[in-house]
Design an enzyme around this catalytic site. Structure first.
Site, PDB file in Angstrom:
ATOM      1  N   ASN A   1       0.863  -1.184   0.000  1.00 39.94           N
ATOM      2  CA  ASN A   1       0.000   0.000   0.000  1.00 39.94           C
ATOM      3  C   ASN A   1       0.901   1.237   0.000  1.00 39.94           C
ATOM      4  O   ASN A   1       1.518   1.554   1.002  1.00 39.94           O
ATOM      5  CB  ASN A   1      -0.895  -0.048   1.255  1.00 39.94           C
ATOM      6  CG  ASN A   1      -1.776   1.181   1.384  1.00 39.94           C
ATOM      7  OD1 ASN A   1      -1.834   2.016   0.478  1.00 39.94           O
ATOM      8  ND2 ASN A   1      -2.468   1.294   2.509  1.00 39.94           N
TER       9      ASN A   1
ATOM     10  N   LYS B   1       0.028   4.222  -0.237  1.00 38.66           N
ATOM     11  CA  LYS B   1      -0.682   5.356   0.383  1.00 38.66           C
ATOM     12  C   LYS B   1      -0.561   6.613  -0.504  1.00 38.66           C
ATOM     13  O   LYS B   1      -0.488   6.482  -1.723  1.00 38.66           O
ATOM     14  CB  LYS B   1      -0.178   5.581   1.808  1.00 38.66           C
ATOM     15  CG  LYS B   1      -0.299   4.291   2.652  1.00 38.66           C
ATOM     16  CD  LYS B   1      -0.144   4.476   4.115  1.00 38.66           C
ATOM     17  CE  LYS B   1      -0.304   3.135   4.816  1.00 38.66           C
ATOM     18  NZ  LYS B   1      -0.198   3.215   6.268  1.00 38.66           N
TER      19      LYS B   1
ATOM     20  N   HIS C   1      -9.678   0.894   5.592  1.00 36.31           N
ATOM     21  CA  HIS C   1      -8.338   1.087   6.146  1.00 36.31           C
ATOM     22  C   HIS C   1      -8.448   2.049   7.333  1.00 36.31           C
ATOM     23  O   HIS C   1      -9.275   2.961   7.315  1.00 36.31           O
ATOM     24  CB  HIS C   1      -7.414   1.654   5.062  1.00 36.31           C
ATOM     25  CG  HIS C   1      -5.986   1.657   5.492  1.00 36.31           C
ATOM     26  ND1 HIS C   1      -5.484   2.613   6.336  1.00 36.31           N
ATOM     27  CD2 HIS C   1      -4.967   0.806   5.239  1.00 36.31           C
ATOM     28  CE1 HIS C   1      -4.204   2.348   6.570  1.00 36.31           C
ATOM     29  NE2 HIS C   1      -3.868   1.253   5.919  1.00 36.31           N
TER      30      HIS C   1
ATOM     31  N   GLU D   1      -6.832   4.520   8.177  1.00 41.02           N
ATOM     32  CA  GLU D   1      -6.725   5.945   7.826  1.00 41.02           C
ATOM     33  C   GLU D   1      -8.048   6.449   7.239  1.00 41.02           C
ATOM     34  O   GLU D   1      -8.412   7.612   7.422  1.00 41.02           O
ATOM     35  CB  GLU D   1      -5.539   6.151   6.866  1.00 41.02           C
ATOM     36  CG  GLU D   1      -4.220   5.999   7.618  1.00 41.02           C
ATOM     37  CD  GLU D   1      -3.101   5.331   6.845  1.00 41.02           C
ATOM     38  OE1 GLU D   1      -3.139   5.315   5.605  1.00 41.02           O
ATOM     39  OE2 GLU D   1      -2.171   4.814   7.500  1.00 41.02           O
TER      40      GLU D   1
ATOM     41  N   GLU E   1      -5.119  -5.033  10.977  1.00 44.02           N
ATOM     42  CA  GLU E   1      -4.150  -3.941  11.087  1.00 44.02           C
ATOM     43  C   GLU E   1      -4.435  -3.170  12.367  1.00 44.02           C
ATOM     44  O   GLU E   1      -5.265  -2.239  12.366  1.00 44.02           O
ATOM     45  CB  GLU E   1      -4.277  -2.992   9.887  1.00 44.02           C
ATOM     46  CG  GLU E   1      -3.855  -3.593   8.578  1.00 44.02           C
ATOM     47  CD  GLU E   1      -3.268  -2.534   7.639  1.00 44.02           C
ATOM     48  OE1 GLU E   1      -2.172  -2.766   7.134  1.00 44.02           O
ATOM     49  OE2 GLU E   1      -3.887  -1.476   7.441  1.00 44.02           O
TER      50      GLU E   1
ATOM     51  N   GLY F   1       2.442   2.503  10.811  1.00 44.00           N
ATOM     52  CA  GLY F   1       3.328   3.644  10.596  1.00 44.00           C
ATOM     53  C   GLY F   1       4.064   4.092  11.852  1.00 44.00           C
ATOM     54  O   GLY F   1       4.609   5.191  11.891  1.00 44.00           O
TER      55      GLY F   1
ATOM     56  N   SER G   1       3.579  -1.786  10.318  1.00 44.07           N
ATOM     57  CA  SER G   1       5.037  -1.673  10.501  1.00 44.07           C
ATOM     58  C   SER G   1       5.800  -2.941  10.128  1.00 44.07           C
ATOM     59  O   SER G   1       6.809  -3.261  10.758  1.00 44.07           O
ATOM     60  CB  SER G   1       5.365  -1.261  11.940  1.00 44.07           C
ATOM     61  OG  SER G   1       4.873   0.033  12.197  1.00 44.07           O
TER      62      SER G   1
HETATM   63  P1  13P Z   1       2.983   0.581   7.655  1.00 40.69           P
HETATM   64  O1  13P Z   1       3.547  -0.718   7.124  1.00 40.69           O
HETATM   65  O2  13P Z   1       3.668   1.793   7.103  1.00 40.69           O
HETATM   66  O3  13P Z   1       2.884   0.555   9.146  1.00 40.69           O
HETATM   67  O4  13P Z   1       1.486   0.689   7.120  1.00 40.69           O
HETATM   68  C1  13P Z   1       0.654  -0.396   7.272  1.00 40.69           C
HETATM   69  C2  13P Z   1      -0.582  -0.132   6.521  1.00 40.69           C
HETATM   70  O5  13P Z   1      -1.372   0.702   6.883  1.00 40.69           O
HETATM   71  C3  13P Z   1      -0.792  -0.881   5.269  1.00 40.69           C
HETATM   72  O6  13P Z   1      -2.057  -0.651   4.763  1.00 40.69           O
END
Ligand code: 13P
Length: 259
Positions: A11, A13, A96, A98, A168, A174, A214
């Site tokens: 992803n 983002k 997700h 976010e 997640e 992150g 992460s």
């Molecule tokens: P990170 O691997 O940067 O923590 O992000 C995970 C994520 O949100 C994947 O969709």
């Protein structure tokens, strides 16, 4: 786990423009090997999907949308529908953290999106996970339960195997504060048992369940070694071609071990 195929989703983002996305795809195309037991999926910015869909070797990579709207057409300024993404992507992320936390998407939204994806031949990746305070309050199980029920309410047991669930935990995204493998096992066992309760063992066992939060080239193998984990949803490390390539290789090694 569901089947012997591991699923690795990168992803990206809101990173990389159209040109940079093409360059990153080129790098990955040179370094990521194609393995029968590993499906590799890239989720670039929406803006780059069309370009990448023309460039990509579809046997090497599939594409995913990071988001989409649940109605098929109409006066919804600024939105892109699953119908419009048909033929361009094979997967679509839904719910997700976010989207839930920054854009206040509700379970009602995720439910409509999961259904829209299925209706349009796109496999939805329903993301679920608790926040740090929910975890501290001992609410993880209830949160996962509500997000699963909320997201899947319109899905039949025949459709369920098309759905992918990604665990997640919000506190691990992150932050570099990745979940312990024991936490991941516990959460995914709970997800699987809730799916069984809702749909019966056969349909529930066919659902691929991923971990995300992460994940790095170093930690990937620890998660992939878990029987409960069918793959990974990778954020930051998917922007690093070397790290992402290593993660795909780890998936191949673990899939070989399962075969
Ligand atoms: P990170 O691997 O940067 O923590 O992000 C995970 C994520 O949100 C994947 O969709």
């Amino acid at each position: 786990m569901a089947g012997d195929k591991k699923l690795i989703i990168g992803n990206w983002k809101m990173n990389l423009g159209v040109h940079e996305s093409s360059l990153h795809l080129h790098k990955l195309a040179d370094s990521v090997k194609t393995h029968r037991n590993v499906e590799v999926v890239l989720a670039p910015t929406m803006l780059a999907l069309q370009t990448l869909s023309l460039q990509v070797n579809h046997r090497q990579f599939k594409l995913a949308a990071q988001n989409f709207y649940w109605r098929d057409h109409g006066a919804y300024t600024g939105e892109v529908s699953a119908t419009q993404l048909r033929g361009i992507v094979s997967y679509g992320l839904v719910g997700h953290s976010e989207r839930r936390h920054v854009f206040h998407e509700s379970d009602k939204d995720t439910r409509a999106k999961v259904q829209a994806a299925i209706r349009n031949g796109i496999r939805p990746v329903l993301c679920v996970g608790e926040t740090a305070s929910e975890r501290a309050a001992g609410e993880t199980r209830d949160v996962l339960h509500d997000q699963l029920i909320g997201g899947l309410a319109n899905i039949t047991s025949d459709e369920l195997p098309e759905v992918i669930v990604a665990y997640e935990p919000v506190w691990a995204i992150g932050t570099g504060n990745n979940a312990l493998p024991t936490d991941v096992t516990e959460a995914i066992v709970s997800i699987r048992s809730q799916l069984k309760h809702l749909y019966g063992a056969k349909a529930a066992n066919a659902v691929q369940v991923l971990y995300g939060g992460s994940v790095t080239a170093d930690s990937a193998a620890d998660y992939l070694a878990l029987h409960e984990v069918d793959g990974l949803l990778v954020g930051g490390a998917s922007l690093d071609a070397h790290a992402f390539t290593t993660i795909v290789e780890k998936a191949f090694q673990s899939a070989k071990g399962d075969a």
